[in-house]
Motif scaffolding. Structure first.
Motif, PDB file in Angstrom:
ATOM      1  N   HIS A  45      -6.504   5.625  -1.802  1.00  0.00           N
ATOM      2  CA  HIS A  45      -5.237   6.346  -1.749  1.00  0.00           C
ATOM      3  C   HIS A  45      -4.323   5.893  -2.870  1.00  0.00           C
ATOM      4  O   HIS A  45      -4.208   4.697  -3.128  1.00  0.00           O
ATOM      5  CB  HIS A  45      -4.558   6.128  -0.401  1.00  0.00           C
ATOM      6  N   PRO A  46      -3.676   6.853  -3.516  1.00  0.00           N
ATOM      7  CA  PRO A  46      -2.749   6.490  -4.583  1.00  0.00           C
ATOM      8  C   PRO A  46      -1.474   5.886  -3.994  1.00  0.00           C
ATOM      9  O   PRO A  46      -1.165   6.091  -2.820  1.00  0.00           O
ATOM     10  CB  PRO A  46      -2.442   7.833  -5.242  1.00  0.00           C
ATOM     11  N   VAL A  47      -0.756   5.158  -4.825  1.00  0.00           N
ATOM     12  CA  VAL A  47       0.595   4.746  -4.469  1.00  0.00           C
ATOM     13  C   VAL A  47       1.496   5.866  -4.950  1.00  0.00           C
ATOM     14  O   VAL A  47       1.339   6.354  -6.069  1.00  0.00           O
ATOM     15  CB  VAL A  47       0.981   3.418  -5.151  1.00  0.00           C
ATOM     16  N   VAL A  48       2.408   6.294  -4.118  1.00  0.00           N
ATOM     17  CA  VAL A  48       3.303   7.392  -4.466  1.00  0.00           C
ATOM     18  C   VAL A  48       4.702   6.808  -4.626  1.00  0.00           C
ATOM     19  O   VAL A  48       5.219   6.180  -3.701  1.00  0.00           O
ATOM     20  CB  VAL A  48       3.279   8.485  -3.374  1.00  0.00           C
ATOM     21  N   ILE A  49       5.276   7.006  -5.825  1.00  0.00           N
ATOM     22  CA  ILE A  49       6.563   6.371  -6.100  1.00  0.00           C
ATOM     23  C   ILE A  49       7.585   7.333  -6.675  1.00  0.00           C
ATOM     24  O   ILE A  49       7.251   8.413  -7.169  1.00  0.00           O
ATOM     25  CB  ILE A  49       6.418   5.195  -7.080  1.00  0.00           C
ATOM     26  N   SER A  50       8.824   6.880  -6.616  1.00  0.00           N
ATOM     27  CA  SER A  50       9.928   7.491  -7.342  1.00  0.00           C
ATOM     28  C   SER A  50      10.763   6.350  -7.900  1.00  0.00           C
ATOM     29  O   SER A  50      11.361   5.591  -7.135  1.00  0.00           O
ATOM     30  CB  SER A  50      10.796   8.360  -6.429  1.00  0.00           C
TER      31      SER A  50
ATOM     32  N   GLY B 203      13.516   4.695  -5.719  1.00  0.00           N
ATOM     33  CA  GLY B 203      12.932   3.431  -5.284  1.00  0.00           C
ATOM     34  C   GLY B 203      11.805   3.589  -4.283  1.00  0.00           C
ATOM     35  O   GLY B 203      11.170   2.615  -3.884  1.00  0.00           O
ATOM     36  N   GLU B 204      11.527   4.815  -3.889  1.00  0.00           N
ATOM     37  CA  GLU B 204      10.452   5.071  -2.921  1.00  0.00           C
ATOM     38  C   GLU B 204       9.119   4.573  -3.458  1.00  0.00           C
ATOM     39  O   GLU B 204       8.748   4.852  -4.599  1.00  0.00           O
ATOM     40  CB  GLU B 204      10.371   6.571  -2.632  1.00  0.00           C
ATOM     41  N   GLY B 205       8.395   3.821  -2.641  1.00  0.00           N
ATOM     42  CA  GLY B 205       7.059   3.375  -2.968  1.00  0.00           C
ATOM     43  C   GLY B 205       6.965   2.183  -3.906  1.00  0.00           C
ATOM     44  O   GLY B 205       5.869   1.666  -4.139  1.00  0.00           O
ATOM     45  N   ILE B 206       8.074   1.712  -4.432  1.00  0.00           N
ATOM     46  CA  ILE B 206       8.033   0.619  -5.400  1.00  0.00           C
ATOM     47  C   ILE B 206       7.532  -0.678  -4.754  1.00  0.00           C
ATOM     48  O   ILE B 206       6.704  -1.384  -5.334  1.00  0.00           O
ATOM     49  CB  ILE B 206       9.412   0.405  -6.064  1.00  0.00           C
ATOM     50  N   ARG B 207       7.991  -0.962  -3.556  1.00  0.00           N
ATOM     51  CA  ARG B 207       7.541  -2.177  -2.876  1.00  0.00           C
ATOM     52  C   ARG B 207       6.027  -2.131  -2.645  1.00  0.00           C
ATOM     53  O   ARG B 207       5.329  -3.114  -2.862  1.00  0.00           O
ATOM     54  CB  ARG B 207       8.288  -2.369  -1.566  1.00  0.00           C
ATOM     55  N   GLU B 208       5.526  -0.984  -2.192  1.00  0.00           N
ATOM     56  CA  GLU B 208       4.085  -0.852  -1.968  1.00  0.00           C
ATOM     57  C   GLU B 208       3.320  -1.060  -3.277  1.00  0.00           C
ATOM     58  O   GLU B 208       2.284  -1.714  -3.298  1.00  0.00           O
ATOM     59  CB  GLU B 208       3.742   0.507  -1.387  1.00  0.00           C
TER      60      GLU B 208
ATOM     61  N   GLU C  19       3.228  -4.706  -3.985  1.00  0.00           N
ATOM     62  CA  GLU C  19       2.317  -5.374  -3.056  1.00  0.00           C
ATOM     63  C   GLU C  19       0.857  -5.134  -3.451  1.00  0.00           C
ATOM     64  O   GLU C  19       0.032  -6.050  -3.397  1.00  0.00           O
ATOM     65  CB  GLU C  19       2.556  -4.889  -1.626  1.00  0.00           C
ATOM     66  N   ARG C  20       0.537  -3.927  -3.841  1.00  0.00           N
ATOM     67  CA  ARG C  20      -0.845  -3.628  -4.243  1.00  0.00           C
ATOM     68  C   ARG C  20      -1.227  -4.370  -5.522  1.00  0.00           C
ATOM     69  O   ARG C  20      -2.337  -4.880  -5.638  1.00  0.00           O
ATOM     70  CB  ARG C  20      -1.044  -2.130  -4.446  1.00  0.00           C
TER      71      ARG C  20
ATOM     72  N   GLY D   9      -6.845 -10.995  -5.567  1.00  0.00           N
ATOM     73  CA  GLY D   9      -8.157 -10.792  -4.964  1.00  0.00           C
ATOM     74  C   GLY D   9      -8.107 -10.509  -3.476  1.00  0.00           C
ATOM     75  O   GLY D   9      -9.098 -10.674  -2.773  1.00  0.00           O
ATOM     76  N   GLU D  10      -6.980 -10.052  -2.982  1.00  0.00           N
ATOM     77  CA  GLU D  10      -6.834  -9.727  -1.565  1.00  0.00           C
ATOM     78  C   GLU D  10      -7.177  -8.259  -1.339  1.00  0.00           C
ATOM     79  O   GLU D  10      -7.216  -7.467  -2.265  1.00  0.00           O
ATOM     80  CB  GLU D  10      -5.393 -10.004  -1.109  1.00  0.00           C
ATOM     81  N   ALA D  11      -7.399  -7.910  -0.086  1.00  0.00           N
ATOM     82  CA  ALA D  11      -7.699  -6.518   0.264  1.00  0.00           C
ATOM     83  C   ALA D  11      -6.485  -5.640  -0.033  1.00  0.00           C
ATOM     84  O   ALA D  11      -5.345  -6.025   0.203  1.00  0.00           O
ATOM     85  CB  ALA D  11      -8.069  -6.410   1.737  1.00  0.00           C
ATOM     86  N   LEU D  12      -6.763  -4.455  -0.539  1.00  0.00           N
ATOM     87  CA  LEU D  12      -5.692  -3.504  -0.823  1.00  0.00           C
ATOM     88  C   LEU D  12      -5.428  -2.619   0.368  1.00  0.00           C
ATOM     89  O   LEU D  12      -6.353  -2.266   1.109  1.00  0.00           O
ATOM     90  CB  LEU D  12      -6.072  -2.622  -2.006  1.00  0.00           C
TER      91      LEU D  12
END
Length: 109
Positions: A75-80, A84-89, A92-93, A100-103
């Motif tokens: 799944h893509p990260v969806v941002i604005s 600021g929408e999606g920036i934290r995600e 984190e990704r 090397g952690e799970a996405l």
């Protein structure tokens, strides 16, 4: 030194181009430049979601994800950047990928 690629795809290009074509062009150019670099893990980011009407967002994101070849579990990260929408995600990704952690596997709205 590069561990991953963050590939931004404009959901609403002002030049009228198709996001899927833009994605493919960059991937082709990247592969021509360095096949090794092109094989690095990639986080696909759909940007400018604020320019897509709310009622069309989910459909457009799913359609574009399919068109560029993301699998059902990708799944893509969806941002604005504007809202600021999606920036934290996204952050984190990126952190998880570099460490090397799970996405995360789902698009968060």
């Amino acid at each position: 030194r590069t561990k991953a690629i963050v590939h931004l795809v404009d959901l609403a290009p002002l030049d009228g181009s198709r996001p899927v074509d833009n994605y493919r062009t960059i991937r082709e150019e990247l592969h021509a430049f360095s096949p090794t670099l092109a094989e690095k893990p990639e986080i696909v980011v759909f940007s400018k979601v604020d320019l897509v009407p709310e009622e069309e967002r989910t459909k457009r994101v799913r359609r574009l994800a399919t068109e560029i070849g993301l699998g059902k579990d990708e799944h893509p990260v969806v941002i604005s950047a504007a809202t600021g929408e999606g920036i934290r995600e996204l952050l984190e990704r990126c952190y998880a990928l570099v460490k090397g952690e799970a996405l995360p596997t789902e698009w968060r709205r």
